[in-house]
Design a protein around this motif. Structure first.
Motif, PDB file in Angstrom:
ATOM      1  N   LYS A  42       0.835  -1.210   0.000  1.00 31.30           N
ATOM      2  CA  LYS A  42       0.000   0.000   0.000  1.00 31.30           C
ATOM      3  C   LYS A  42       0.866   1.253   0.000  1.00 31.30           C
ATOM      4  O   LYS A  42       0.592   2.207  -0.743  1.00 31.30           O
ATOM      5  CB  LYS A  42      -0.931   0.007   1.218  1.00 31.30           C
ATOM      6  CG  LYS A  42      -1.933   1.155   1.198  1.00 31.30           C
ATOM      7  CD  LYS A  42      -2.815   1.176   2.427  1.00 31.30           C
ATOM      8  CE  LYS A  42      -2.084   1.695   3.637  1.00 31.30           C
ATOM      9  NZ  LYS A  42      -2.998   1.969   4.780  1.00 31.30           N
ATOM     10  N   ASP A  45       2.050   2.075  -3.298  1.00 25.66           N
ATOM     11  CA  ASP A  45       0.967   2.273  -4.271  1.00 25.66           C
ATOM     12  C   ASP A  45       0.801   1.087  -5.217  1.00 25.66           C
ATOM     13  O   ASP A  45       0.405   1.250  -6.374  1.00 25.66           O
ATOM     14  CB  ASP A  45       1.192   3.559  -5.088  1.00 25.66           C
ATOM     15  CG  ASP A  45       1.137   4.811  -4.229  1.00 25.66           C
ATOM     16  OD1 ASP A  45       0.333   4.839  -3.289  1.00 25.66           O
ATOM     17  OD2 ASP A  45       1.906   5.753  -4.499  1.00 25.66           O
ATOM     18  N   ASP A  76      -8.296   0.194   1.921  1.00 26.09           N
ATOM     19  CA  ASP A  76      -7.757   1.552   2.004  1.00 26.09           C
ATOM     20  C   ASP A  76      -6.965   1.907   0.750  1.00 26.09           C
ATOM     21  O   ASP A  76      -7.042   3.036   0.244  1.00 26.09           O
ATOM     22  CB  ASP A  76      -6.873   1.686   3.246  1.00 26.09           C
ATOM     23  CG  ASP A  76      -6.468   3.123   3.524  1.00 26.09           C
ATOM     24  OD1 ASP A  76      -7.268   4.038   3.237  1.00 26.09           O
ATOM     25  OD2 ASP A  76      -5.353   3.340   4.026  1.00 26.09           O
ATOM     26  N   GLY A  77      -6.221   0.952   0.237  1.00 23.74           N
ATOM     27  CA  GLY A  77      -5.460   1.195  -0.986  1.00 23.74           C
ATOM     28  C   GLY A  77      -6.363   1.556  -2.151  1.00 23.74           C
ATOM     29  O   GLY A  77      -6.091   2.504  -2.898  1.00 23.74           O
ATOM     30  N   CYS A  79      -9.468   2.754  -1.941  1.00 28.98           N
ATOM     31  CA  CYS A  79     -10.154   4.022  -1.666  1.00 28.98           C
ATOM     32  C   CYS A  79      -9.251   5.219  -1.936  1.00 28.98           C
ATOM     33  O   CYS A  79      -9.715   6.269  -2.379  1.00 28.98           O
ATOM     34  CB  CYS A  79     -10.646   4.047  -0.220  1.00 28.98           C
ATOM     35  SG  CYS A  79     -12.077   2.984   0.080  1.00 28.98           S
ATOM     36  N   ARG A  80      -7.971   5.066  -1.690  1.00 32.33           N
ATOM     37  CA  ARG A  80      -7.040   6.175  -1.918  1.00 32.33           C
ATOM     38  C   ARG A  80      -6.938   6.562  -3.387  1.00 32.33           C
ATOM     39  O   ARG A  80      -6.605   7.705  -3.698  1.00 32.33           O
ATOM     40  CB  ARG A  80      -5.651   5.806  -1.384  1.00 32.33           C
ATOM     41  CG  ARG A  80      -5.567   5.784   0.128  1.00 32.33           C
ATOM     42  CD  ARG A  80      -4.140   5.577   0.594  1.00 32.33           C
ATOM     43  NE  ARG A  80      -4.040   5.563   2.042  1.00 32.33           N
ATOM     44  CZ  ARG A  80      -2.904   5.697   2.707  1.00 32.33           C
ATOM     45  NH1 ARG A  80      -1.763   5.857   2.045  1.00 32.33           N
ATOM     46  NH2 ARG A  80      -2.887   5.670   4.022  1.00 32.33           N
ATOM     47  N   ALA A 112     -13.848   7.881   2.266  1.00 30.22           N
ATOM     48  CA  ALA A 112     -13.562   8.105   0.845  1.00 30.22           C
ATOM     49  C   ALA A 112     -14.803   8.642   0.132  1.00 30.22           C
ATOM     50  O   ALA A 112     -14.712   9.547  -0.706  1.00 30.22           O
ATOM     51  CB  ALA A 112     -13.095   6.804   0.201  1.00 30.22           C
TER      52      ALA A 112
END
Length: 338
Positions: A42, A45, A76-77, A79-80, A112
């Protein structure tokens, strides 16, 4: 240990190879080590790689119990990078595989949604929360209230605060301040005042930011009398006006044509060591000229010259010149254009 060494050194492909080797040879794999690797992916990226590795963890040949924390890392990855729908679909998929998401997982998706104003997707996430029996925590309410107020869905935000009170959760002043500002922004100043009063009734502290929200909100809506009532109440509590409140009030008086009150308030501001914005000082000076109060306008002009605010002066210096041809004032005007 091998997985961690490869992961720490950025050899992500080697991690997957080592994982497959260990799994095929019946070597026990620590789920926490896998989670650490997911975190590394994560940070780098590598969202797709993190998803592929998660699938390895829940594969048919793996007896590993995947934690909600590992799931949350991958969610979370996604959503980012704005892939909120994909993150929700992944959660639904993992539920079918036996990994139950917790409130942290859902808060990641809701946050998000709130930041991107994806309210349709937000509704689907909340429906999934209800289906899985995951309740809101304080952070969930904060996320939703922040999202709703930023998009002027203020009634929904207020309902959430009421729900927090009903559940006995602590309501921080910050949340009420957001709603007060949002009410004022959409012109519902009466609702803003009611919420302000309700804060005291429910023992929610009315701090400097609360007064700033209600005073600035009322001033921007032209309700100067009511705004000044809150100013007096605030000062009785030992809270003083800051630069933002001063400038907003001065601008409000100017917009209402109450130039003298704006001028007097600007003098108070200066005496307290605060500088009025050039834009509001400009409005006062123009208003004073129109009222033939040139002496006061000259004082403001001199003040602005000292601050080197020459660009904004051009808009009203001609007005002052028309009102007064005195030599002293012409010298000031000369400084402006020199």
């Amino acid at each position: 240990m091998v997985l961690k060494v490869y992961s720490d050194n950025g050899h992500f492909d080697r991690v997957s190879e080592a994982f497959d080797y260990m799994k095929s040879n019946g070597i026990e794999i620590d789920e926490r080590t896998c989670t650490v690797h997911l975190l590394a992916l994560k940070r780098a990226d590598k969202v797709q790689m993190s998803l592929d590795f998660l699938y390895r963890m829940v594969g048919i040949e793996s007896n590993m119990k995947v934690s909600e924390y590992s799931l949350s890392v991958v969610v979370d990855g996604f959503c980012r990078i704005g892939e909120i729908k994909r993150s929700r679909e992944l959660v639904e998929e993992m539920i079918d595989k036996g990994t139950k998401p917790n409130v942290v997982t859902f808060n990641i998706m809701l946050n998000a949604c709130a930041k991107r104003w994806s309210f349709g997707e937000m509704d689907l996430v909340m429906l999934l929360m209800t289906k899985e029996g995951v309740g809101f925590n304080t952070n969930t309410y904060k996320i939703l209230i922040d999202g709703f107020t930023s998009s002027s869905r203020v009634k929904e935000a207020q309902s959430l605060v009421e729900e927090m009170h009903d559940k006995g959760l602590k309501v921080e002043p910050h949340l009420c301040n957001l709603i007060i500002s949002s009410f004022c922004r959409v012109g519902c100043t009466e609702s803003a005042c009611l919420l302000f009063d309700e804060m005291a009734e429910r023992n929610v502290s009315q701090n400097a930011d609360t007064y700033s929200a209600i005073i600035c909100g009322l001033a921007k809506n032209g309700e100067m009398g009511k705004a000044m009532e809150y100013v007096r109440e605030m000062q009785d509590k030992g809270i003083e006006l800051d630069g933002v409140m001063f400038n907003t009030l001065i601008d409000g008086f100017c917009e209402k044509g109450m130039i003298r009150k704006a001028y007097d308030l600007q003098l108070v501001m200066e005496m307290r060591g605060l500088s009025a914005d050039v834009s509001v000082t400009n409005k006062i000076a123009i208003g004073l000229c129109k009222l033939n109060q040139v002496t006061e306008a000259k004082k403001l002009l001199n003040l602005m010259v000292k601050r080197s605010a020459t660009t904004e002066l051009a808009s009203f210096s001609s007005l002052v010149n028309i009102q007064n041809e005195e030599e002293g004032f012409m010298n000031v005007e000369a400084k402006v254009y020199r």
